[in-house]
Write a protein that holds these residues in place. Sequence first.
Motif, PDB file in Angstrom:
ATOM      1  N   GLY A  53       0.622  -1.325   0.047  1.00  0.00           N
ATOM      2  CA  GLY A  53      -0.052   0.142  -0.070  1.00  0.00           C
ATOM      3  C   GLY A  53       0.771   1.328   0.063  1.00  0.00           C
ATOM      4  N   ARG A  54       0.275   2.396  -0.729  1.00  0.00           N
ATOM      5  CA  ARG A  54       1.121   3.587  -0.651  1.00  0.00           C
ATOM      6  C   ARG A  54       1.669   4.059   0.670  1.00  0.00           C
ATOM      7  NH1 ARG A  54      -4.112   5.407  -1.483  1.00  0.00           N
ATOM      8  NH2 ARG A  54      -4.800   7.143   0.405  1.00  0.00           N
ATOM      9  N   ASN A  55       0.874   4.002   1.812  1.00  0.00           N
ATOM     10  CA  ASN A  55       1.436   4.490   3.363  1.00  0.00           C
ATOM     11  C   ASN A  55       2.706   3.656   3.676  1.00  0.00           C
ATOM     12  OD1 ASN A  55      -0.746   6.399   3.328  1.00  0.00           O
ATOM     13  ND2 ASN A  55      -1.818   5.248   4.599  1.00  0.00           N
ATOM     14  N   ARG A  56       2.572   2.383   3.242  1.00  0.00           N
ATOM     15  CA  ARG A  56       3.569   1.297   3.594  1.00  0.00           C
ATOM     16  C   ARG A  56       4.782   1.493   2.726  1.00  0.00           C
ATOM     17  NH1 ARG A  56       0.453   1.772   7.143  1.00  0.00           N
ATOM     18  NH2 ARG A  56       1.866   3.357   7.397  1.00  0.00           N
ATOM     19  N   LEU A  57       4.686   1.823   1.430  1.00  0.00           N
ATOM     20  CA  LEU A  57       5.616   2.021   0.524  1.00  0.00           C
ATOM     21  C   LEU A  57       6.457   3.104   1.076  1.00  0.00           C
ATOM     22  CD1 LEU A  57       7.149   1.577  -2.169  1.00  0.00           C
ATOM     23  CD2 LEU A  57       5.453   3.105  -3.325  1.00  0.00           C
ATOM     24  N   VAL A  58       6.032   4.569   1.401  1.00  0.00           N
ATOM     25  CA  VAL A  58       6.398   5.415   1.906  1.00  0.00           C
ATOM     26  C   VAL A  58       7.420   4.950   3.000  1.00  0.00           C
ATOM     27  CG1 VAL A  58       6.203   7.694   2.901  1.00  0.00           C
ATOM     28  CG2 VAL A  58       4.904   7.259   1.043  1.00  0.00           C
ATOM     29  N   ASP A  59       6.684   4.434   4.037  1.00  0.00           N
ATOM     30  CA  ASP A  59       7.536   3.913   5.111  1.00  0.00           C
ATOM     31  C   ASP A  59       8.872   3.064   4.812  1.00  0.00           C
ATOM     32  OD1 ASP A  59       5.745   5.137   6.785  1.00  0.00           O
ATOM     33  OD2 ASP A  59       4.618   3.085   7.443  1.00  0.00           O
ATOM     34  N   LEU A  60       8.508   2.141   3.890  1.00  0.00           N
ATOM     35  CA  LEU A  60       9.637   1.193   3.260  1.00  0.00           C
ATOM     36  C   LEU A  60      10.794   1.975   2.660  1.00  0.00           C
ATOM     37  CD1 LEU A  60      10.459  -1.654   2.704  1.00  0.00           C
ATOM     38  CD2 LEU A  60       9.356  -1.378   0.534  1.00  0.00           C
ATOM     39  N   LEU A  61      10.424   2.970   1.859  1.00  0.00           N
ATOM     40  CA  LEU A  61      11.535   3.850   1.551  1.00  0.00           C
ATOM     41  C   LEU A  61      12.373   4.811   2.395  1.00  0.00           C
ATOM     42  CD1 LEU A  61       9.588   5.061  -2.002  1.00  0.00           C
ATOM     43  CD2 LEU A  61      11.689   3.139  -1.715  1.00  0.00           C
TER      44      LEU A  61
END
Length: 113
Positions: A92-100
Amino acid sequence: MRLIPKLVSTIPTMVIGFSNQSINWIARNGDGWRLQYPRSIIQQAQLIQDYRALTEVHAPGDFKHFSQSLFIDLSENPDEIPVPIPLGYSVGRNRLVDLLHQCRSKHACASHS
């Protein structure tokens, strides 16, 4: 063979993957390291740290790029946690931001880290 017009500088050599070479050879002979496969954040951070240390030995003060591919299957659920897929994540986009952000803080995915 003669190249016309003559080059005014060398053509950068970017090593793709390991190209059947050692990391030491890549740091010594390449102008950058391209298209590494994604690994865990810890493994990628270690690989980048090793590469940076070796490039400093062979070309002190020169910056040599490192990049990786990362496939993203963006979920409609913005909070879906990262699920590994070949060469990347479904996330998901929120977790993608966290991952990056996590990659960047560990120097595992930012090319200038």
